[in-house]
Scaffold this motif. Sequence first.
Motif, PDB file in Angstrom:
ATOM      1  N   SER A  16    -137.594   1.721 -37.732  1.00  0.00           N
ATOM      2  CA  SER A  16    -138.837   0.943 -37.699  1.00  0.00           C
ATOM      3  C   SER A  16    -139.849   1.470 -36.692  1.00  0.00           C
ATOM      4  O   SER A  16    -141.049   1.510 -36.971  1.00  0.00           O
ATOM      5  N   LEU A  17    -139.383   1.874 -35.509  1.00  0.00           N
ATOM      6  CA  LEU A  17    -140.315   2.315 -34.471  1.00  0.00           C
ATOM      7  C   LEU A  17    -140.692   3.783 -34.583  1.00  0.00           C
ATOM      8  O   LEU A  17    -141.851   4.158 -34.361  1.00  0.00           O
ATOM      9  N   PHE A  18    -139.702   4.602 -34.916  1.00  0.00           N
ATOM     10  CA  PHE A  18    -139.937   6.044 -34.946  1.00  0.00           C
ATOM     11  C   PHE A  18    -140.095   6.606 -36.359  1.00  0.00           C
ATOM     12  O   PHE A  18    -140.433   7.772 -36.537  1.00  0.00           O
ATOM     13  N   GLY A  19    -139.814   5.764 -37.364  1.00  0.00           N
ATOM     14  CA  GLY A  19    -139.985   6.198 -38.735  1.00  0.00           C
ATOM     15  C   GLY A  19    -139.075   7.337 -39.149  1.00  0.00           C
ATOM     16  O   GLY A  19    -139.402   8.107 -40.066  1.00  0.00           O
ATOM     17  N   ASN A  20    -137.942   7.476 -38.499  1.00  0.00           N
ATOM     18  CA  ASN A  20    -136.997   8.551 -38.797  1.00  0.00           C
ATOM     19  C   ASN A  20    -136.042   8.089 -39.891  1.00  0.00           C
ATOM     20  O   ASN A  20    -135.183   7.244 -39.672  1.00  0.00           O
ATOM     21  N   ILE A  21    -136.199   8.651 -41.080  1.00  0.00           N
ATOM     22  CA  ILE A  21    -135.379   8.232 -42.218  1.00  0.00           C
ATOM     23  C   ILE A  21    -133.935   8.686 -42.102  1.00  0.00           C
ATOM     24  O   ILE A  21    -133.070   8.227 -42.857  1.00  0.00           O
ATOM     25  N   ASN A  22    -133.651   9.593 -41.166  1.00  0.00           N
ATOM     26  CA  ASN A  22    -132.271  10.050 -40.975  1.00  0.00           C
ATOM     27  C   ASN A  22    -131.372   8.937 -40.437  1.00  0.00           C
ATOM     28  O   ASN A  22    -130.147   9.048 -40.481  1.00  0.00           O
ATOM     29  N   PHE A  23    -131.980   7.865 -39.908  1.00  0.00           N
ATOM     30  CA  PHE A  23    -131.207   6.734 -39.411  1.00  0.00           C
ATOM     31  C   PHE A  23    -130.782   5.791 -40.535  1.00  0.00           C
ATOM     32  O   PHE A  23    -129.919   4.947 -40.335  1.00  0.00           O
ATOM     33  N   ILE A  24    -131.395   5.914 -41.698  1.00  0.00           N
ATOM     34  CA  ILE A  24    -131.144   4.959 -42.779  1.00  0.00           C
ATOM     35  C   ILE A  24    -129.692   4.963 -43.257  1.00  0.00           C
ATOM     36  O   ILE A  24    -129.098   3.888 -43.427  1.00  0.00           O
ATOM     37  N   PRO A  25    -129.064   6.145 -43.511  1.00  0.00           N
ATOM     38  CA  PRO A  25    -127.641   6.111 -43.929  1.00  0.00           C
ATOM     39  C   PRO A  25    -126.747   5.393 -42.924  1.00  0.00           C
ATOM     40  O   PRO A  25    -125.883   4.603 -43.296  1.00  0.00           O
ATOM     41  N   GLY A  26    -126.953   5.669 -41.634  1.00  0.00           N
ATOM     42  CA  GLY A  26    -126.156   4.996 -40.612  1.00  0.00           C
ATOM     43  C   GLY A  26    -126.427   3.511 -40.585  1.00  0.00           C
ATOM     44  O   GLY A  26    -125.511   2.703 -40.384  1.00  0.00           O
ATOM     45  N   LEU A  27    -127.682   3.126 -40.800  1.00  0.00           N
ATOM     46  CA  LEU A  27    -128.051   1.713 -40.837  1.00  0.00           C
ATOM     47  C   LEU A  27    -127.335   0.991 -41.973  1.00  0.00           C
ATOM     48  O   LEU A  27    -126.834  -0.124 -41.808  1.00  0.00           O
ATOM     49  N   ILE A  28    -127.261   1.651 -43.122  1.00  0.00           N
ATOM     50  CA  ILE A  28    -126.587   1.060 -44.285  1.00  0.00           C
ATOM     51  C   ILE A  28    -125.088   0.921 -44.036  1.00  0.00           C
ATOM     52  O   ILE A  28    -124.489  -0.126 -44.311  1.00  0.00           O
ATOM     53  N   VAL A  29    -124.477   1.981 -43.508  1.00  0.00           N
ATOM     54  CA  VAL A  29    -123.028   1.975 -43.280  1.00  0.00           C
ATOM     55  C   VAL A  29    -122.642   0.921 -42.232  1.00  0.00           C
ATOM     56  O   VAL A  29    -121.723   0.125 -42.447  1.00  0.00           O
ATOM     57  N   VAL A  30    -123.342   0.920 -41.102  1.00  0.00           N
ATOM     58  CA  VAL A  30    -123.021  -0.046 -40.036  1.00  0.00           C
ATOM     59  C   VAL A  30    -123.280  -1.469 -40.513  1.00  0.00           C
ATOM     60  O   VAL A  30    -122.479  -2.381 -40.271  1.00  0.00           O
ATOM     61  N   GLY A  31    -124.388  -1.674 -41.230  1.00  0.00           N
ATOM     62  CA  GLY A  31    -124.695  -3.009 -41.731  1.00  0.00           C
ATOM     63  C   GLY A  31    -123.681  -3.515 -42.734  1.00  0.00           C
ATOM     64  O   GLY A  31    -123.359  -4.701 -42.772  1.00  0.00           O
ATOM     65  N   ALA A  32    -123.140  -2.594 -43.549  1.00  0.00           N
ATOM     66  CA  ALA A  32    -122.167  -2.983 -44.571  1.00  0.00           C
ATOM     67  C   ALA A  32    -120.786  -3.247 -43.979  1.00  0.00           C
ATOM     68  O   ALA A  32    -120.060  -4.123 -44.440  1.00  0.00           O
ATOM     69  N   PHE A  33    -120.420  -2.490 -42.938  1.00  0.00           N
ATOM     70  CA  PHE A  33    -119.073  -2.582 -42.394  1.00  0.00           C
ATOM     71  C   PHE A  33    -118.948  -3.576 -41.239  1.00  0.00           C
ATOM     72  O   PHE A  33    -117.826  -3.966 -40.902  1.00  0.00           O
ATOM     73  N   ALA A  34    -120.033  -3.970 -40.606  1.00  0.00           N
ATOM     74  CA  ALA A  34    -119.967  -4.751 -39.358  1.00  0.00           C
ATOM     75  C   ALA A  34    -119.138  -6.017 -39.503  1.00  0.00           C
ATOM     76  O   ALA A  34    -118.144  -6.211 -38.785  1.00  0.00           O
ATOM     77  N   VAL A  35    -119.516  -6.901 -40.415  1.00  0.00           N
ATOM     78  CA  VAL A  35    -118.812  -8.176 -40.564  1.00  0.00           C
ATOM     79  C   VAL A  35    -117.408  -8.000 -41.151  1.00  0.00           C
ATOM     80  O   VAL A  35    -116.439  -8.568 -40.629  1.00  0.00           O
ATOM     81  N   PRO A  36    -117.230  -7.215 -42.242  1.00  0.00           N
ATOM     82  CA  PRO A  36    -115.867  -7.033 -42.768  1.00  0.00           C
ATOM     83  C   PRO A  36    -114.915  -6.410 -41.752  1.00  0.00           C
ATOM     84  O   PRO A  36    -113.756  -6.821 -41.655  1.00  0.00           O
ATOM     85  N   PHE A  37    -115.393  -5.425 -40.975  1.00  0.00           N
ATOM     86  CA  PHE A  37    -114.519  -4.768 -40.005  1.00  0.00           C
ATOM     87  C   PHE A  37    -114.188  -5.706 -38.853  1.00  0.00           C
ATOM     88  O   PHE A  37    -113.064  -5.720 -38.358  1.00  0.00           O
ATOM     89  N   THR A  38    -115.177  -6.515 -38.428  1.00  0.00           N
ATOM     90  CA  THR A  38    -114.917  -7.504 -37.386  1.00  0.00           C
ATOM     91  C   THR A  38    -113.870  -8.519 -37.849  1.00  0.00           C
ATOM     92  O   THR A  38    -112.964  -8.895 -37.098  1.00  0.00           O
ATOM     93  N   THR A  39    -113.999  -8.961 -39.094  1.00  0.00           N
ATOM     94  CA  THR A  39    -113.018  -9.897 -39.659  1.00  0.00           C
ATOM     95  C   THR A  39    -111.643  -9.267 -39.721  1.00  0.00           C
ATOM     96  O   THR A  39    -110.620  -9.922 -39.452  1.00  0.00           O
ATOM     97  N   LEU A  40    -111.594  -7.981 -40.068  1.00  0.00           N
ATOM     98  CA  LEU A  40    -110.318  -7.267 -40.122  1.00  0.00           C
ATOM     99  C   LEU A  40    -109.660  -7.231 -38.752  1.00  0.00           C
ATOM    100  O   LEU A  40    -108.451  -7.472 -38.632  1.00  0.00           O
ATOM    101  N   ILE A  41    -110.433  -6.930 -37.717  1.00  0.00           N
ATOM    102  CA  ILE A  41    -109.881  -6.898 -36.360  1.00  0.00           C
ATOM    103  C   ILE A  41    -109.382  -8.279 -35.950  1.00  0.00           C
ATOM    104  O   ILE A  41    -108.332  -8.423 -35.301  1.00  0.00           O
ATOM    105  N   PHE A  42    -110.094  -9.334 -36.346  1.00  0.00           N
ATOM    106  CA  PHE A  42    -109.666 -10.698 -36.027  1.00  0.00           C
ATOM    107  C   PHE A  42    -108.293 -10.979 -36.625  1.00  0.00           C
ATOM    108  O   PHE A  42    -107.386 -11.479 -35.931  1.00  0.00           O
ATOM    109  N   PHE A  43    -108.106 -10.671 -37.905  1.00  0.00           N
ATOM    110  CA  PHE A  43    -106.815 -10.942 -38.543  1.00  0.00           C
ATOM    111  C   PHE A  43    -105.733  -9.974 -38.052  1.00  0.00           C
ATOM    112  O   PHE A  43    -104.542 -10.312 -38.107  1.00  0.00           O
ATOM    113  N   TRP A  44    -106.150  -8.783 -37.590  1.00  0.00           N
ATOM    114  CA  TRP A  44    -105.174  -7.877 -36.982  1.00  0.00           C
ATOM    115  C   TRP A  44    -104.599  -8.510 -35.715  1.00  0.00           C
ATOM    116  O   TRP A  44    -103.385  -8.482 -35.483  1.00  0.00           O
ATOM    117  N   GLU A  45    -105.464  -9.095 -34.903  1.00  0.00           N
ATOM    118  CA  GLU A  45    -105.007  -9.757 -33.684  1.00  0.00           C
ATOM    119  C   GLU A  45    -104.208 -11.017 -33.995  1.00  0.00           C
ATOM    120  O   GLU A  45    -103.316 -11.403 -33.234  1.00  0.00           O
TER     121      GLU A  45
END
Length: 240
Positions: A121-150
Motif C-alpha cells: 500500500s505505501l510503496f506500491g511494490n507488487i512483489n509483496f503481494i504473493p507473500g501477503l496472500i500466503v500469510v493471510g491465508a495461513f495465519a488463522v488456520p496455522f494458529t488454530t493448528l498450533i493451538f490443537f497441537w498444544e
Amino acid sequence: MKCPHCIYSNPEGEKFCLSCDEFMIHGKDDQERNSIFYRFAHRVDGLPRSHRSVEPKFRNLFSRVFRKHSEIEAERLFIVGTGLTTPKIEEVEETWPKPWLFARVFLIALISYIGLYLGVSLFGNINFIPGLIVVGAFAVPFTTLIFFWEMNAPQNIAIYKIVYVVFIGGILSLLVALVFYDILGNNINVITIGITEELAKVITVIYFVRNLKYKYVLNGLLLGAAIGAGLWPLKRQVMP
C-alpha cells in the motif's frame, strides 16, 4: 529450581513450574494472581459441575498466554510423539494442557501481514503481494493448528506427522471435495459448498485416524486442524 508443589526440577529463573504451573517464587509475583483474567478464571472454576460444559478448568486453557516463556518451553512442545518421548497414558495429567504458543504465532503472523500490506500500500511494490496472500491465508488456520497441537494431551503425534497431514491431507480433502462438486453439478450453492467441504475433511480425517495409535478425541481434533490448515489456502485458489 525444584517446585515446592510437585518437586519437578525446573530451569533457573522460571517463575511457574513447567509441570504443574504453580507459582514457585512468592512476593511481588503474587500480584499476577490478582489480575482480572486470573480472578475471572477462578470465578468460572467455582461454578457447579452441572453448569460446566467440560471437566477441565477454564483457567487451564489460557492461564499461560500472557506470561513470559523461555525458549526451553517452546522447544519442549515439539519434542513429543516419538517412541522415546510419548508418555504413557497413565502419566498424562487429568486436566488439559495450558496452551500459549498459539498466541505468539498469531501475533507474529499479524505483524508479518501488516508489514507485507504496508509494502504493497505505501510503496506500491507488487512483489509483496504473493507473500501477503500466503500469510493471510495461513495465519488463522496455522494458529488454530498450533493451538490443537498444544492441546493434544496424549502427546503421541510427532511434528513430522503433522507436516505430512497438512500437505497430503489438505490435497486429499481438496480432491474429495472436487469429486463431490462434480457429482453435484449445477446444484452448488452456499449450503452445499459448506456441507461438501466439511464432509471431505471428515472423510480425510477418518483415513488418517484409522490407525489405532490415534484413538483419542484430541488426536482427531489435531489431525482435523492439520487437514483444515492444508485445505483452507488451497480451496481459496481452486474452489468456487
